[in-house]
Motif scaffolding. Structure first.
Motif, PDB file in Angstrom:
ATOM      1  N   ASP A 176       0.879  -1.163   0.000  1.00  0.00           N
ATOM      2  CA  ASP A 176       0.000   0.000   0.000  1.00  0.00           C
ATOM      3  C   ASP A 176       0.921   1.218   0.000  1.00  0.00           C
ATOM      4  N   GLY A 177       0.858   2.014  -1.054  1.00  0.00           N
ATOM      5  CA  GLY A 177       1.808   3.108  -1.208  1.00  0.00           C
ATOM      6  C   GLY A 177       1.441   4.400  -0.506  1.00  0.00           C
ATOM      7  N   THR A 178       0.368   4.382   0.290  1.00  0.00           N
ATOM      8  CA  THR A 178      -0.158   5.613   0.889  1.00  0.00           C
ATOM      9  C   THR A 178       0.888   6.418   1.641  1.00  0.00           C
ATOM     10  N   VAL A 236     -10.812   5.886   0.794  1.00  0.00           N
ATOM     11  CA  VAL A 236     -10.169   7.197   0.833  1.00  0.00           C
ATOM     12  C   VAL A 236      -8.755   7.171   0.260  1.00  0.00           C
ATOM     13  N   ASN A 237      -7.983   6.161   0.609  1.00  0.00           N
ATOM     14  CA  ASN A 237      -6.600   6.066   0.127  1.00  0.00           C
ATOM     15  C   ASN A 237      -6.428   5.018  -0.967  1.00  0.00           C
ATOM     16  N   PRO A 255       7.115  -3.240   7.722  1.00  0.00           N
ATOM     17  CA  PRO A 255       5.865  -2.657   8.206  1.00  0.00           C
ATOM     18  C   PRO A 255       4.662  -3.390   7.611  1.00  0.00           C
ATOM     19  N   SER A 256       3.508  -3.208   8.215  1.00  0.00           N
ATOM     20  CA  SER A 256       2.319  -3.983   7.830  1.00  0.00           C
ATOM     21  C   SER A 256       1.812  -3.666   6.432  1.00  0.00           C
ATOM     22  N   ASP A 257       2.229  -2.545   5.844  1.00  0.00           N
ATOM     23  CA  ASP A 257       1.725  -2.186   4.522  1.00  0.00           C
ATOM     24  C   ASP A 257       2.648  -2.611   3.380  1.00  0.00           C
ATOM     25  N   ILE A 258       3.657  -3.442   3.685  1.00  0.00           N
ATOM     26  CA  ILE A 258       4.519  -4.041   2.664  1.00  0.00           C
ATOM     27  C   ILE A 258       4.639  -5.530   2.960  1.00  0.00           C
ATOM     28  N   ASP A 303       4.914   6.090  -8.344  1.00  0.00           N
ATOM     29  CA  ASP A 303       4.988   7.380  -7.668  1.00  0.00           C
ATOM     30  C   ASP A 303       4.496   7.295  -6.229  1.00  0.00           C
ATOM     31  N   ALA A 304       4.693   8.376  -5.498  1.00  0.00           N
ATOM     32  CA  ALA A 304       4.189   8.468  -4.127  1.00  0.00           C
ATOM     33  C   ALA A 304       2.690   8.227  -4.120  1.00  0.00           C
ATOM     34  N   GLY A 305       2.240   7.353  -3.220  1.00  0.00           N
ATOM     35  CA  GLY A 305       0.817   7.089  -3.077  1.00  0.00           C
ATOM     36  C   GLY A 305       0.272   5.997  -3.970  1.00  0.00           C
ATOM     37  N   VAL A 306       1.043   5.558  -4.977  1.00  0.00           N
ATOM     38  CA  VAL A 306       0.600   4.492  -5.875  1.00  0.00           C
ATOM     39  C   VAL A 306       0.801   3.137  -5.192  1.00  0.00           C
ATOM     40  N   HIS A 307      -0.124   2.214  -5.434  1.00  0.00           N
ATOM     41  CA  HIS A 307      -0.080   0.897  -4.789  1.00  0.00           C
ATOM     42  C   HIS A 307       0.478  -0.166  -5.746  1.00  0.00           C
TER      43      HIS A 307
END
Length: 254
Positions: free
Chosen positions: A10-12, A121-122, A82-85, A51-55
């Protein structure tokens, strides 16, 4: 030995995929996890920059190491990350395999939701305005008639060619009017998909006929001028879905 790491993320909360000085990126987080686990430096090469924010549902790094990796190392790395990778697989590859240059094609999707949804939202672009669905479908097909996508590349891209071989391009409709754009190509330019989606949505929202809208879209492509495209679509709606390599190139460590 050369290894490929397959991962999703998750690239958020990251400043993109590739390492940047003083910024938290997917590459810096994975490098840090490897160095914590194995207590030695690592140099990673990425498959596809996002890019920043891209998943990323599927992306890859490759690196060289004298270590012999085993299945347990995937668990160890995920415990550190971390949990988002998430590392999804580790592969042994030929010493000259390259995760960027050996990729045959890449697939992306862009999500647009039409009603306020706190869980999106994200993960998508809230666009509650009416659009001409027939025109969106026509523009997705028109795109495949072209190969030069200069208009959909941001400035200062520093590429030798703007030629891309798009293999598929289409829109899907989901529940509550949600829209998903899917595109597959041998390569993509900087900002290309967000530029394509933004331009299509901008034209499909105007009160023009389908025929006039098609001509407007063709004019943007044929102008070969990025100032005529719309790159304002938010990064959070974009997902790298898959990276395809030649058969038998990846040997899963198991």
């Amino acid at each position: 030995m050369r290894y490929f790491l397959e991962l999703s993320y998750d690239g958020t909360h990251y400043s993109g995929f590739q390492v940047q000085d003083g910024q938290e990126t997917i590459q810096s987080a994975v490098t840090k996890a490897l160095e914590i686990l194995f207590r030695q430096p690592f140099s990673l090469t990425g498959s596809s920059r996002t890019d920043a924010g891209v998943h990323g549902l599927q992306n890859f790094f490759h690196f060289d190491s004298s270590l012999e990796l085993i299945p347990k190392h995937k668990y160890n790395l995920n415990a550190i990350l971390p949990s988002d990778i998430a590392i999804t697989s580790i592969y042994r590859v030929a010493d000259d395999a390259h995760c960027r240059f050996d990729a045959l094609q890449r697939s992306y999707k862009y999500l647009i939701y039409r009603q306020k949804d706190p869980f999106m939202v994200n993960r998508g672009w809230l666009f509650p305005y009416p659009v001409n669905q027939e025109l969106l479908d026509r523009m997705a097909l028109i795109l495949m008639e072209y190969s030069d996508f200069t208009s959909f590349s941001k400035r200062n891209s520093q590429v030798k060619t703007y030629i891309c071989d798009i293999r598929s391009s289409y829109w899907e409709q989901g529940s509550n009017g949600a829209l998903t754009y899917r595109i597959r190509s041998n390569r993509f330019l900087r900002g290309m998909i967000r530029g394509i989606v933004g331009t299509m949505v901008r034209i499909a929202r105007t009160e023009v006929s389908t025929e006039d809208g098609e001509q407007l879209f063709r004019a943007v492509i044929e102008s070969k001028d990025c100032t005529n495209a719309d790159f304002t679509t938010p990064a959070k709606g974009l997902y790298l879905e898959s990276v395809v390599y030649p058969d038998d190139m990846l040997q899963l460590i198991q």
